[in-house]
Design a protein around this motif. Structure first.
Motif, PDB file in Angstrom:
ATOM      1  N   SER A   1       0.832  -1.201   0.000  1.00 34.92           N
ATOM      2  CA  SER A   1       0.000   0.000   0.000  1.00 34.92           C
ATOM      3  C   SER A   1       0.875   1.264   0.000  1.00 34.92           C
ATOM      4  O   SER A   1       0.609   2.233  -0.723  1.00 34.92           O
ATOM      5  N   VAL A   2       1.946   1.236   0.771  1.00 27.31           N
ATOM      6  CA  VAL A   2       2.863   2.392   0.826  1.00 27.31           C
ATOM      7  C   VAL A   2       3.577   2.539  -0.518  1.00 27.31           C
ATOM      8  O   VAL A   2       3.701   3.651  -1.055  1.00 27.31           O
ATOM      9  N   GLU A   3       3.995   1.415  -1.090  1.00 28.29           N
ATOM     10  CA  GLU A   3       4.652   1.438  -2.422  1.00 28.29           C
ATOM     11  C   GLU A   3       3.716   2.044  -3.463  1.00 28.29           C
ATOM     12  O   GLU A   3       4.122   2.817  -4.318  1.00 28.29           O
TER      13      GLU A   3
ATOM     14  N   ILE B   1       4.274   9.795  -7.743  1.00 27.30           N
ATOM     15  CA  ILE B   1       5.295  10.138  -8.742  1.00 27.30           C
ATOM     16  C   ILE B   1       4.688  10.126 -10.150  1.00 27.30           C
ATOM     17  O   ILE B   1       4.957  11.000 -10.964  1.00 27.30           O
ATOM     18  N   LYS B   2       3.801   9.152 -10.396  1.00 31.94           N
ATOM     19  CA  LYS B   2       3.166   9.076 -11.716  1.00 31.94           C
ATOM     20  C   LYS B   2       2.348  10.350 -11.983  1.00 31.94           C
ATOM     21  O   LYS B   2       2.401  10.918 -13.068  1.00 31.94           O
ATOM     22  N   ARG B   3       1.634  10.792 -10.960  1.00 31.37           N
ATOM     23  CA  ARG B   3       0.727  11.923 -11.164  1.00 31.37           C
ATOM     24  C   ARG B   3       1.435  13.281 -11.159  1.00 31.37           C
ATOM     25  O   ARG B   3       1.109  14.173 -11.926  1.00 31.37           O
ATOM     26  N   TYR B   4       2.427  13.430 -10.226  1.00 30.52           N
ATOM     27  CA  TYR B   4       3.039  14.761 -10.054  1.00 30.52           C
ATOM     28  C   TYR B   4       4.510  14.823 -10.487  1.00 30.52           C
ATOM     29  O   TYR B   4       5.102  15.890 -10.499  1.00 30.52           O
ATOM     30  N   GLY B   5       5.100  13.652 -10.749  1.00 28.91           N
ATOM     31  CA  GLY B   5       6.492  13.636 -11.226  1.00 28.91           C
ATOM     32  C   GLY B   5       7.539  13.656 -10.138  1.00 28.91           C
ATOM     33  O   GLY B   5       8.720  13.424 -10.409  1.00 28.91           O
ATOM     34  N   ARG B   6       7.131  13.948  -8.910  1.00 29.41           N
ATOM     35  CA  ARG B   6       8.112  14.053  -7.828  1.00 29.41           C
ATOM     36  C   ARG B   6       7.416  14.038  -6.463  1.00 29.41           C
ATOM     37  O   ARG B   6       6.195  14.191  -6.387  1.00 29.41           O
ATOM     38  N   ILE B   7       8.211  13.883  -5.425  1.00 29.86           N
ATOM     39  CA  ILE B   7       7.691  14.017  -4.052  1.00 29.86           C
ATOM     40  C   ILE B   7       8.703  14.888  -3.298  1.00 29.86           C
ATOM     41  O   ILE B   7       9.879  14.559  -3.231  1.00 29.86           O
TER      42      ILE B   7
ATOM     43  N   CYS C   1       8.892   6.083   6.087  1.00 28.39           N
ATOM     44  CA  CYS C   1      10.206   6.760   6.031  1.00 28.39           C
ATOM     45  C   CYS C   1      11.132   6.036   5.058  1.00 28.39           C
ATOM     46  O   CYS C   1      11.816   6.656   4.243  1.00 28.39           O
ATOM     47  N   GLN C   2      11.135   4.698   5.140  1.00 25.36           N
ATOM     48  CA  GLN C   2      12.039   3.916   4.284  1.00 25.36           C
ATOM     49  C   GLN C   2      11.689   4.099   2.807  1.00 25.36           C
ATOM     50  O   GLN C   2      12.536   4.427   1.979  1.00 25.36           O
ATOM     51  N   ARG C   3      10.408   3.893   2.472  1.00 24.57           N
ATOM     52  CA  ARG C   3      10.016   3.900   1.059  1.00 24.57           C
ATOM     53  C   ARG C   3      10.037   5.312   0.464  1.00 24.57           C
ATOM     54  O   ARG C   3      10.434   5.511  -0.673  1.00 24.57           O
ATOM     55  N   PHE C   4       9.599   6.293   1.241  1.00 23.75           N
ATOM     56  CA  PHE C   4       9.573   7.665   0.701  1.00 23.75           C
ATOM     57  C   PHE C   4      10.978   8.255   0.598  1.00 23.75           C
ATOM     58  O   PHE C   4      11.276   8.968  -0.355  1.00 23.75           O
ATOM     59  N   SER C   5      11.830   7.984   1.560  1.00 24.81           N
ATOM     60  CA  SER C   5      13.169   8.598   1.485  1.00 24.81           C
ATOM     61  C   SER C   5      13.919   8.068   0.277  1.00 24.81           C
ATOM     62  O   SER C   5      14.655   8.799  -0.384  1.00 24.81           O
ATOM     63  N   LYS C   6      13.703   6.802  -0.038  1.00 29.83           N
ATOM     64  CA  LYS C   6      14.348   6.222  -1.222  1.00 29.83           C
ATOM     65  C   LYS C   6      13.864   6.946  -2.484  1.00 29.83           C
ATOM     66  O   LYS C   6      14.658   7.370  -3.321  1.00 29.83           O
ATOM     67  N   ALA C   7      12.541   7.097  -2.590  1.00 28.64           N
ATOM     68  CA  ALA C   7      11.971   7.759  -3.771  1.00 28.64           C
ATOM     69  C   ALA C   7      12.398   9.222  -3.837  1.00 28.64           C
ATOM     70  O   ALA C   7      12.733   9.740  -4.909  1.00 28.64           O
ATOM     71  N   MET C   8      12.399   9.908  -2.694  1.00 27.33           N
ATOM     72  CA  MET C   8      12.727  11.336  -2.692  1.00 27.33           C
ATOM     73  C   MET C   8      14.191  11.568  -3.018  1.00 27.33           C
ATOM     74  O   MET C   8      14.545  12.553  -3.668  1.00 27.33           O
TER      75      MET C   8
END
Ligand SMILES: NC(=O)c1ccc[n+]([C@@H]2O[C@H](COP(=O)([O-])OP(=O)(O)OC[C@H]3O[C@@H](n4cnc5c(N)ncnc54)[C@H](O)[C@@H]3O)[C@@H](O)[C@H]2O)c1
Length: 260
Positions: A69-71, A78-84, A129-136
């Motif tokens: 769900s977090v993924e 990211i798909k919708r806005y291109g970034r976080i 924190c883990q999943r978002f920091s990786k993406a950011m």
């Protein structure tokens, strides 16, 4: 202060989360109100759009205790806005036997409940924190703000609960201290990624607590006592903005002096 920033607020339908989302939109950021209660998040979004009609904010269903769900939330954003650019962790998962105003007394806490609350709340904050920091870190960095509590900082003031059925639950104190250390750990680990991680520790927020408790609480404060749900937003906006570009690994207490 948040022009063009895309910020996910977990618990975006909650008492604090919905105010955070409004404050983000009023500062021209885009808020994603991510909550397990989608209908409430959509209602909170409708309120936000009344204040900021041009906002591109959205509501999204997420369960912060479920990796898939977090993924999905990360991927969809990211798909919708291109970034976080930001993540605010303001979700508050808890078991049915537990609630902030009538959590069980220490000697009545079931082992299973203790563990389940730590799993869901501390574990959920770890996961986001883990999943978002990786993406950011892949899209140039950003700011994570974890909502902790004064009771992750000081020992409980048990005396202020006298004359009520309330207490400061042990799980909550342990979880919040853990979130503050998770924040510090991650801030240090993310050196060179452009991702900053801080926590905010609010004092109590007024929400229909008994008058005797409000008065006991107020005696420890400098001016107001229990805070309003909008009183934390200024500190949050600062931490999400570039005005705090070199602030990381910190815990900012917003409590009208209760912990002094
Ligand atoms: N209210 C206070 O007095 C106070 C004081 C200090 C700190 N805090 C902290 O602030 C944060 C927000 O608290 P609040 O008072 O707004 O809580 P709240 O209960 O009003 O809102 C929490 C939101 O989290 C959502 N949620 C629960 N489990 C979830 C899950 N698994 N995944 C996604 N969303 C989930 C709920 O649906 C709800 O909308 C929490 O971390 C809380 O500990 C609150």
């Amino acid at each position: 202060m948040l022009e063009a920033k895309v910020i996910v607020v977990t618990g975006g339908a909650g008492l604090l989360g919905r105010e955070f989302a409004k404050a983000i939109a009023l500062q021209r950021g885009t808020a994603i109100l991510a909550d397990v209660a989608l209908a409430s998040a959509e209602a909170a979004l409708a309120d936000l759009l009344k204040l900021a009609p041009k906002s591109k904010s959205t509501a999204y269903a997420v369960d912060i205790t479920q990796p898939e769900s977090v993924e999905a939330l990360v991927g969809e954003t990211i798909k919708r806005y291109g970034r976080i650019d930001g993540l605010v962790n303001a979700a508050y998962p808890r078991t049915p036997n537990y609630a902030p105003n009538h959590g069980r007394q220490f000697f009545d806490v079931e082992y299973g409940d203790f563990c389940a609350n730590i799993d869901a709340h501390l574990g959920g904050y770890f996961l986001t924190c883990q999943r978002f920091s990786k993406a950011m870190s892949r899209t140039g960095g950003g700011s994570i703000v974890n909502i902790a509590s004064i009771y992750g900082v000081i020992a409980p003031r048990f005396e202020i609960y006298e004359g009520t059925s309330m207490t400061m639950p042990v799980e909550y104190a342990v979880i919040k201290a853990g979130i503050i250390q998770l924040t510090r750990y991650l801030a240090k680990l993310l050196k060179g990624t452009g991702v900053r991680v801080n926590s905010v520790s609010p004092g109590g927020i007024e929400d229909g607590q008994p008058a005797v408790f409000l008065e006991n609480y107020r005696r420890h404060c400098q001016t107001k006592g229990m805070l309003d749900r909008t009183d934390i937003s200024g500190t949050l906006i600062y931490l999400l903005s570039d005005w705090s570009a070199f602030v990381t690994g910190q815990n900012i207490v917003v409590d009208d002096g209760f912990t002094l």
